[in-house]
Design an enzyme around this catalytic site. Structure first.
Site, PDB file in Angstrom:
ATOM      1  CD  GLU A 109      -2.716  -0.636   2.318  1.00 33.48           C
ATOM      2  OE1 GLU A 109      -3.810  -0.611   2.042  1.00 33.48           O
ATOM      3  OE2 GLU A 109      -2.751  -0.187   3.580  1.00 33.48           O
ATOM      4  CE  LYS A 131      18.503 -12.986  12.704  1.00 34.80           C
ATOM      5  NZ  LYS A 131      19.313 -12.801  12.566  1.00 34.80           N
ATOM      6  CB  CYS A 147     -21.366  16.502  18.581  1.00 38.12           C
ATOM      7  SG  CYS A 147     -22.051  17.110  16.831  1.00 38.12           S
ATOM      8  NE  ARG A 162     -25.168  14.188   6.401  1.00 37.34           N
ATOM      9  CZ  ARG A 162     -24.881  12.988   7.116  1.00 37.34           C
ATOM     10  NH1 ARG A 162     -24.451  12.023   7.512  1.00 37.34           N
ATOM     11  NH2 ARG A 162     -23.887  12.733   6.046  1.00 37.34           N
ATOM     12  CG  HIS A 220     -16.970  17.088  17.763  1.00 40.97           C
ATOM     13  ND1 HIS A 220     -17.013  16.229  18.089  1.00 40.97           N
ATOM     14  CD2 HIS A 220     -18.122  17.151  16.477  1.00 40.97           C
ATOM     15  CE1 HIS A 220     -17.863  15.346  17.696  1.00 40.97           C
ATOM     16  NE2 HIS A 220     -18.389  16.120  16.438  1.00 40.97           N
ATOM     17  CD  GLU A 262     -14.905  15.951  20.490  1.00 48.14           C
ATOM     18  OE1 GLU A 262     -15.073  17.246  21.128  1.00 48.14           O
ATOM     19  OE2 GLU A 262     -15.024  14.890  19.521  1.00 48.14           O
TER      20      GLU A 262
HETATM   21  N1  GLN Z   1     -25.515  12.596  14.261  1.00 52.89           N
HETATM   22  C1  GLN Z   1     -25.883  13.687  14.881  1.00 52.89           C
HETATM   23  C2  GLN Z   1     -25.129  14.840  13.521  1.00 52.89           C
HETATM   24  O1  GLN Z   1     -25.029  14.350  12.712  1.00 52.89           O
HETATM   25  C3  GLN Z   1     -23.895  14.613  15.545  1.00 52.89           C
HETATM   26  C4  GLN Z   1     -23.216  14.078  15.231  1.00 52.89           C
HETATM   27  C5  GLN Z   1     -21.638  14.238  15.570  1.00 52.89           C
HETATM   28  O2  GLN Z   1     -22.157  13.813  17.221  1.00 52.89           O
HETATM   29  N2  GLN Z   1     -20.429  14.239  15.377  1.00 52.89           N
HETATM   30  O3  GLN Z   1     -25.726  15.964  13.521  1.00 52.89           O
END
Ligand code: GLN
Length: 557
Positions: free
Chosen positions: A161, A200, A397, A481, A528, A530
């Site tokens: 790859e 090795k 999220c 989303r 997010h 994080e």
């Molecule tokens: N499933 C949810 C959305 O699409 C939250 C996505 C997530 O936690 N990253 O909005």
């Protein structure tokens, strides 16, 4: 931070390829990050690139249980978790230029061929694919203005790859021999029945590397224990390098120990020597004081992470949540506590709701991001439980969306409330697709329906979030989303939930919380956080959550 403006710049940009020998999973990402940290601490502007040998054009379509966390860059590109390690170790914000997959490289070569950019010549796997790889590496170097660019080649030497990426390294080194170094991270096992360190496999990996025209300049020898002089000499002899350039890389307590550990064998100066850079002093003092904090804390907090995706056979898949876990570590160190994480499967609560009582034993509960319906009803039960029992809660999220669903159901009287992700026909889709996104969904243009990357957010005066950030305007990275449905905002807020962070136009709900007077900490974010936490610069919301968990425990006692 090293002041790169005050140090003289290296004459020509330098490049270090990090390749892996013997087997995968020995920590190439951390090794690359740690080398970067060392060189950066010497005052070199440093950047890092990840090459993922998959055909996938980005990591967005890869299942996290197979590939680990999808790390989202500021510009919205969905990448590998190693990019998160680079950002954390180097305290930088990397652009999408710094991540490539086989798919992405081929896509560009084919695009250019269709666009007649090769001017009618035969476009060949070699040299045109490696040349595109080199072009991307040089582009990333330019964008960062880097003195040293690290390139981590995914996969293991000898695999089919990554061969074109190794060929790119060879061609690049042939072009600018003095400016390219090859570092091989290898594994040196100590088989139980033999009880002796065996070199090795590393010798074979080195020969395999030679067979593609490359010679390691430095070998990082991963092993359970440090290498003795004899093993170093053996590797040196059979792998064609001096024994000083065999660096001991034993198992350490924390990934953040790795830079200082390499420095014990003088890795930074060795790399300077290989690349013809004037030697400079390594200064890891700020880094080391952070590492000391992670170890010296005496108070331990127990935090539960509730959700699905935790197990693969008998093993906990902590790689799926690596940025969350690291963010907790950063905030814990800066709060002078240690955190023990427990992964609790929410489906258990669906089967037996009396199990929810276990949550009482924790100092805080988190629900991280996720997708789909599995375990969601259990998560909703857990959120209700921690809300009613005053256990600190932090939702990321999906963890925020479900917090809104729970509140809508149980406090705003919206029975059957749910996210449209699970039930498109729901009577109360309190989490839904925004109208402009719906259109794309019907055309199956899924890629375009995600809100990805950095978006601004305004914080409400007097809120928990505003106090945590200490400012009114922030921006954070997204990957989702669905959104809080504007049609339900009034009902949910009238029932007491506060949307303390919104998009500047007020359309998108970014943070939901309960006032500090009502709950020790009950807060969820649509983004997010994080992805922005750094060892030396922990994220304000993780800091606030850990502080709340610590105060909550103190009050319990
Ligand atoms: N499933 C949810 C959305 O699409 C939250 C996505 C997530 O936690 N990253 O909005």
């Amino acid at each position: 931070m090293p002041a790169d403006t005050t140090t003289s710049r290296a004459a020509a940009p330098k490049y270090i390829f990090v390749v892996g020998g013997v087997m995968s999973g020995i920590g190439k990402g951390v090794a690359t990050s740690a080398i970067g940290r060392i060189l950066q601490s010497k005052g070199f502007v440093t950047t890092a690139i990840k090459i993922d040998p998959y055909i996938n054009v980005d990591a967005g379509t890869m299942n996290p249980t197979e590939h680990g966390e999808v790390f989202v860059l500021e510009d919205g590109y969905e990448t590998d978790q190693d990019m998160g390690n680079y950002e954390r170790f180097l305290n930088v914000t990397l652009p999408s230029t710094n991540y490539m997959t086989t798919g992405r490289v081929y896509q560009e070569v084919i695009r250019r061929e269709r666009n007649l950019e090769y001017k009618g010549k035969n476009v060949q796997v070699v040299p045109d694919v490696p040349l595109e790889v080199i072009r991307r590496i040089e582009e990333a170097q330019k964008q960062a203005g880097a003195d040293v660019t690290l390139i981590e080649v995914g996969g293991t030497i000898g695999e089919y790859e990554n061969i074109l990426f190794l060929e790119a390294a060879r061609m690049f080194k042939q072009k600018i021999p003095g400016d390219v170094a090859i570092v091989m991270l290898s594994y040196v096992p100590i088989p139980n029945n033999i009880g002796e360190m065996k070199t090795k496999p590393t010798q074979h990996a080195s020969r395999e590397l030679n067979s593609v025209g490359l010679q390691a300049d430095v070998i990082l020898a991963r092993a359970v224990t440090p290498l003795d002089a004899k093993r170093k000499e053996k590797i040196a002899l059979f792998c064609n390098i001096s024994s000083e350039r065999v660096i001991s890389a034993p198992d350490v307590q924390s990934i953040y120990d790795v830079p200082s550990n390499y420095e014990k064998d003088g890795l930074g100066d060795i790399l300077c020597e290989v690349l013809g850079l004037a030697k400079r002093k390594t200064d890891l003092s700020d880094w080391e004081s952070f590492v000391a904090k992670t170890k010296n804390a005496t108070q331990e907090l127990n935090i539960a992470v509730v959700g699905k995706y935790f197990m693969s056979g008998e093993y906990v898949l902590s790689d799926v949540y690596i940025s969350v876990i690291e963010s907790i570590k950063h905030a814990a160190a800066h709060n002078d506590v240690k955190v023990k994480l427990a992964y609790l499967d929410s489906e258990e609560y669906e089967k037996d709701p009396t199990k929810l009582e276990e949550l009482k034993a924790y100092d805080g509960v988190m629900v991280p991001g996720g997708f789909g319906s599995r375990g969601v009803e259990g998560i909703l039960l857990a959120i209700k439980y921690v809300r009613e029992n005053n256990v600190p809660y932090f939702g990321l999220c999906y963890g925020m969306q479900l917090m809104v669903v729970e509140y809508a159901r149980n406090k705003a009287g919206l029975e059957g409330a749910i996210t449209a992700e699970i039930n498109k026909e729901a009577i109360h889709p309190v989490i839904d697709i925004m109208p402009d996104q719906k259109e794309k969904m019907t055309k199956q243009d899924y890629g375009g329906t995600m809100r990805l990357g950095t978006y601004p957010c305004n914080l409400k005066e007097g809120s928990v979030a505003r106090a945590a950030y200490g400012k009114a305007d922030i921006s954070e990275r997204h990957r989702h989303r669905y959104e809080v449905n504007p049609e339900y905002i009034k009902q949910v807020t009238d029932a007491g939930l506060v949307f303390s962070g919104t998009s500047p136009d007020g359309r998108l709900m970014e943070i939901a919380e309960l006032p500090a007077s009502e709950h020790p900490f009950f807060l969820g974010v649509q983004f997010h956080p994080e992805f922005l936490s750094r060892p030396l610069d922990p994220h304000p919301l993780f800091m606030a959550f850990i502080a709340a968990a610590s105060a909550y425990t103190a009050a319990k006692k």
